[in-house]
Design an enzyme around this catalytic site. Structure first.
Site, PDB file in Angstrom:
ATOM      1  N   GLU A 111       0.807  -1.207  -0.070  1.00 47.43           N
ATOM      2  CA  GLU A 111       0.060   0.010   0.074  1.00 47.43           C
ATOM      3  C   GLU A 111       0.903   1.208   0.035  1.00 47.43           C
ATOM      4  OE1 GLU A 111      -2.830   0.360   3.065  1.00 47.43           O
ATOM      5  OE2 GLU A 111      -3.023   2.249   2.859  1.00 47.43           O
ATOM      6  N   ARG A 163       5.374  31.546 -20.951  1.00 51.45           N
ATOM      7  CA  ARG A 163       5.019  33.041 -19.985  1.00 51.45           C
ATOM      8  C   ARG A 163       6.306  33.731 -20.028  1.00 51.45           C
ATOM      9  NH1 ARG A 163       0.453  35.810 -18.505  1.00 51.45           N
ATOM     10  NH2 ARG A 163       1.015  36.555 -16.473  1.00 51.45           N
ATOM     11  N   GLN A 180      17.127  32.931 -13.356  1.00 55.05           N
ATOM     12  CA  GLN A 180      18.185  31.769 -12.558  1.00 55.05           C
ATOM     13  C   GLN A 180      17.255  31.190 -11.507  1.00 55.05           C
ATOM     14  OE1 GLN A 180      21.363  33.177  -9.914  1.00 55.05           O
ATOM     15  NE2 GLN A 180      22.507  31.631 -11.104  1.00 55.05           N
ATOM     16  N   LEU A 188       5.545  28.882  -9.587  1.00 53.91           N
ATOM     17  CA  LEU A 188       6.068  29.378 -11.040  1.00 53.91           C
ATOM     18  C   LEU A 188       5.090  29.586 -11.836  1.00 53.91           C
ATOM     19  CD1 LEU A 188       9.095  26.863 -10.901  1.00 53.91           C
ATOM     20  CD2 LEU A 188       9.080  29.332 -10.890  1.00 53.91           C
ATOM     21  N   HIS A 189       3.764  29.276 -11.491  1.00 50.38           N
ATOM     22  CA  HIS A 189       2.597  29.620 -12.469  1.00 50.38           C
ATOM     23  C   HIS A 189       2.158  30.908 -12.183  1.00 50.38           C
ATOM     24  CE1 HIS A 189       2.409  25.430 -13.560  1.00 50.38           C
ATOM     25  NE2 HIS A 189       1.558  25.557 -14.429  1.00 50.38           N
ATOM     26  N   GLU A 197       4.997  11.019  10.055  1.00 52.48           N
ATOM     27  CA  GLU A 197       5.276  10.913  11.328  1.00 52.48           C
ATOM     28  C   GLU A 197       5.401   9.091  11.816  1.00 52.48           C
ATOM     29  OE1 GLU A 197       3.155  13.019  10.588  1.00 52.48           O
ATOM     30  OE2 GLU A 197       4.230  14.943  10.627  1.00 52.48           O
TER      31      GLU A 197
HETATM   32  C1  LIG Z   1      -8.884  11.172   1.763  1.00 55.74           C
HETATM   33  C2  LIG Z   1      -8.603  10.327   2.851  1.00 55.74           C
HETATM   34  C3  LIG Z   1      -8.924   9.023   2.220  1.00 55.74           C
HETATM   35  C4  LIG Z   1      -8.472   7.818   3.203  1.00 55.74           C
HETATM   36  N1  LIG Z   1      -8.647   6.462   2.801  1.00 55.74           N
HETATM   37  C5  LIG Z   1      -8.881   5.509   4.012  1.00 55.74           C
HETATM   38  C6  LIG Z   1      -9.089   4.511   3.803  1.00 55.74           C
HETATM   39  O1  LIG Z   1      -9.407   3.973   2.597  1.00 55.74           O
HETATM   40  N2  LIG Z   1      -9.212   3.243   4.849  1.00 55.74           N
HETATM   41  C7  LIG Z   1      -8.828   3.784   6.076  1.00 55.74           C
HETATM   42  O2  LIG Z   1      -8.947   2.770   6.918  1.00 55.74           O
HETATM   43  N3  LIG Z   1      -8.565   5.081   6.266  1.00 55.74           N
HETATM   44  C8  LIG Z   1      -8.172   5.940   5.444  1.00 55.74           C
HETATM   45  N4  LIG Z   1      -7.834   7.187   5.492  1.00 55.74           N
HETATM   46  C9  LIG Z   1      -7.719   7.675   6.787  1.00 55.74           C
HETATM   47  C10 LIG Z   1      -5.924   7.725   7.163  1.00 55.74           C
HETATM   48  O3  LIG Z   1      -5.247   6.714   6.758  1.00 55.74           O
HETATM   49  C11 LIG Z   1      -5.931   8.386   8.532  1.00 55.74           C
HETATM   50  O4  LIG Z   1      -6.345   9.795   8.401  1.00 55.74           O
HETATM   51  C12 LIG Z   1      -4.295   8.625   8.786  1.00 55.74           C
HETATM   52  O5  LIG Z   1      -3.698   7.142   9.002  1.00 55.74           O
HETATM   53  C13 LIG Z   1      -4.016   9.386  10.110  1.00 55.74           C
HETATM   54  O6  LIG Z   1      -4.845   9.158  11.020  1.00 55.74           O
HETATM   55  P1  LIG Z   1      -5.856  10.145  11.950  1.00 55.74           P
HETATM   56  O7  LIG Z   1      -6.538  11.106  10.769  1.00 55.74           O
HETATM   57  O8  LIG Z   1      -6.652   9.512  12.886  1.00 55.74           O
HETATM   58  O9  LIG Z   1      -4.563  11.029  12.568  1.00 55.74           O
HETATM   59  P2  LIG Z   1      -4.045  11.099  14.002  1.00 55.74           P
HETATM   60  O10 LIG Z   1      -3.688   9.489  14.142  1.00 55.74           O
HETATM   61  O11 LIG Z   1      -4.993  11.511  14.718  1.00 55.74           O
HETATM   62  O12 LIG Z   1      -2.958  11.849  13.903  1.00 55.74           O
HETATM   63  C14 LIG Z   1      -3.035  13.333  14.073  1.00 55.74           C
HETATM   64  C15 LIG Z   1      -1.403  13.883  14.101  1.00 55.74           C
HETATM   65  O13 LIG Z   1      -0.628  13.229  15.102  1.00 55.74           O
HETATM   66  C16 LIG Z   1       0.369  12.599  14.688  1.00 55.74           C
HETATM   67  N5  LIG Z   1       0.762  11.454  15.427  1.00 55.74           N
HETATM   68  C17 LIG Z   1      -0.146  10.421  15.816  1.00 55.74           C
HETATM   69  N6  LIG Z   1       0.438   9.347  16.376  1.00 55.74           N
HETATM   70  C18 LIG Z   1       1.776  10.005  16.662  1.00 55.74           C
HETATM   71  C19 LIG Z   1       3.096   9.248  17.027  1.00 55.74           C
HETATM   72  N7  LIG Z   1       3.119   8.060  17.630  1.00 55.74           N
HETATM   73  N8  LIG Z   1       4.177  10.226  17.054  1.00 55.74           N
HETATM   74  C20 LIG Z   1       4.183  11.289  16.317  1.00 55.74           C
HETATM   75  N9  LIG Z   1       2.885  11.974  15.703  1.00 55.74           N
HETATM   76  C21 LIG Z   1       1.931  11.015  15.786  1.00 55.74           C
HETATM   77  C22 LIG Z   1       0.196  12.319  13.233  1.00 55.74           C
HETATM   78  O14 LIG Z   1       1.361  11.978  12.325  1.00 55.74           O
HETATM   79  C23 LIG Z   1      -0.842  13.421  12.849  1.00 55.74           C
HETATM   80  O15 LIG Z   1       0.096  14.337  12.119  1.00 55.74           O
HETATM   81  C24 LIG Z   1      -8.091   8.270   4.663  1.00 55.74           C
HETATM   82  C25 LIG Z   1      -7.926   9.868   4.714  1.00 55.74           C
HETATM   83  C26 LIG Z   1      -8.333  10.618   3.949  1.00 55.74           C
HETATM   84  C27 LIG Z   1      -8.184  12.085   4.371  1.00 55.74           C
END
Ligand SMILES: Cc1cc2nc3c(=O)[nH]c(=O)nc-3n(C[C@H](O)[C@H](O)[C@H](O)COP(=O)(O)OP(=O)(O)OC[C@H]3O[C@@H](n4cnc5c(N)ncnc54)[C@H](O)[C@@H]3O)c2cc1C
Length: 382
Positions: free
Chosen positions: A245, A271, A282, A340-341, A370
């Site tokens: 993945e 452009r 440059q 650049l656009h 992260e």
């Molecule tokens: C358009 C889109 C499509 C998606 N498709 C899918 C899908 O098909 N299936 C699915 O299951 N999910 C899907 N997701 C979910 C996606 O995988 C998660 O949003 C992602 O894994 C982050 O989880 P969270 O949003 O809960 O963020 P959180 O886990 O809440 O993290 C928030 C912040 O904290 C940081 N953080 C968390 N833990 C740590 C740590 N231990 N150390 C340092 N920093 C940390 C993260 O890096 C982030 O910056 C999708 C999301 C989007 C927006």
């Protein structure tokens, strides 16, 4: 730099994919972006053209060739045409969901699901993320409690790609809620199961033609025959499949950066400002030279990872390196290209504007930058 990854059959496949994208996706792309979803028949059209389930054995309706280079080409061509948003559902189906079915299905499940997955009649999704958890999968709250020959599934998922269109949703649940990772299992929820509902098609800042949805499960009776793999081994199954993945997302990132650079080179040659092409300043040349260099470096690493995947050698750490670096590259490149656009870069009639919006999610989904650095860092014996 000449790529050494491909043989003649890959070049032929690329040419067919390019024709398919030009004919079946580009003309409708903006309509789908406005609709917030692609039509289901995009999947059946792709299936009929041989672009789904390339690695599924022919006996189940697939192409019979286990070679990720074909998947890579599909993702690249979708990105080069600026239609990655509409194509994400196809690459998710092939690169991310299908490997679970191929590696974990029983013979009965293969016969039940693989032909539809290859024809595009059964669209797939994978649901790990919940409203309360994303990165910390072990803390998920959705449960599947055994009751005779059924599991009773309760909980909710969010941000699920293909969430509206999907017929088969690989759903991560707790079969033993008293445990963290060791209590997780994967079950396949099917369209139409009582108590399995879709919520909103979520409004996003980019990837507009990609349906991303909430899913709700209320006392869904899921036959034990829909357990994927081994009960209690759900997390292990995820860990085994996440490297592919992440490589798929990394490769799409490099391809999107390449596309952005190409559009920008065309633009800055035409452009003019202060009586000369914008590209001849440059600063522009240095910016473009930096991007050219970084994209070339990223591509070499991705190509090497694809070879390692083919040889069964790609490690979780290498895939994590590719994922974070290539998606951060994509983000950096589209931002500089938009700059650049000038003002035109902010107009959606220019593909760079859409590429900018679409890029922002890539360092987040599939595991954030992260978390990728955590995976790499853990291997450094610190
Ligand atoms: C358009 C889109 C499509 C998606 N498709 C899918 C899908 O098909 N299936 C699915 O299951 N999910 C899907 N997701 C979910 C996606 O995988 C998660 O949003 C992602 O894994 C982050 O989880 P969270 O949003 O809960 O963020 P959180 O886990 O809440 O993290 C928030 C912040 O904290 C940081 N953080 C968390 N833990 C740590 C740590 N231990 N150390 C340092 N920093 C940390 C993260 O890096 C982030 O910056 C999708 C999301 C989007 C927006």
């Amino acid at each position: 730099m000449r790529r050494t990854l491909f043989a003649e059959e890959h070049d032929q496949f690329r040419s067919s994919v390019r024709t398919f994208v030009e004919k079946e996706i580009v003309p409708s792309f903006l309509d789908w972006e406005r609709a917030g979803i692609v039509p289901r028949d995009l999947f059946t059209t792709a299936g009929a053209a041989g672009f789904l389930g390339m690695d599924v054995p022919e006996a189940y309706g697939g192409g019979g060739v286990a070679d990720f280079r074909f998947n890579l080409i599909l993702g690249e061509e979708l990105a080069y045409a600026g239609t990655g948003g509409a194509g994400l559902g196809l690459t998710l189906h092939n690169d991310i969901c299908l490997p679970y079915f191929l590696s974990l299905c029983t013979e009965e499940q293969k016969q039940r699901w693989l032909p539809g997955i290859c024809s595009g009649e059964l669209i797939t999704a994978i649901a790990m993320t919940e409203p309360g958890i994303g990165s910390d999968l072990g803390s998920m709250g959705s449960t599947a409690l055994r009751d005779g020959d059924h599991y009773v599934v309760n909980g909710s998922k969010t941000f699920i790609t293909n969430g509206i269109n999907a017929d088969l949703v690989i759903t991560a649940v707790k079969t033993d809620p008293s445990l963290k990772h060791k209590g997780m299992s994967l079950v396949v929820l099917e369209r139409g199961m009582t108590g399995f509902e879709r919520g909103r098609n979520l409004e996003k800042i980019g990837l507009h033609s990609q349906d991303t949805a909430e899913l709700f499960m209320t006392d869904v009776q899921v036959p034990v025959a829909n357990l994927l793999g081994t009960e209690g081994q759900g997390f292990v199954h995820l860990v085994q499949n996440l490297p592919q993945e992440r490589l798929s997302i990394a490769a799409a990132g490099v391809a999107a950066a390449e596309a952005a650079l190409g559009w920008t080179l065309d633009y800055v040659r035409e452009r003019t400002a202060f009586g000369q092409p914008v590209g001849s300043f440059q600063n522009s040349r240095f910016e473009l030279a930096t991007m050219r260099t970084e994209i070339d470096l990223g591509r070499v690493f991705v190509d090497r990872c694809v070879e390692a995947l083919g040889a069964g050698e790609l490690t979780a750490e290498e895939a994590a390196e590719a994922k974070w670096w290539c998606t951060e590259l994509q983000k950096r490149v589209v931002d500089r290209c938009l700059q650049l656009h000038g003002g035109y870069g902010y107009m959606l009639e220019y593909p760079i504007a859409r590429a900018y919006l679409d890029a922002r999610i890539t360092p987040i989904y599939g595991g954030t930058t992260e978390i990728m650095k955590e995976i790499v860092g853990r291997s450094l014996d610190l």
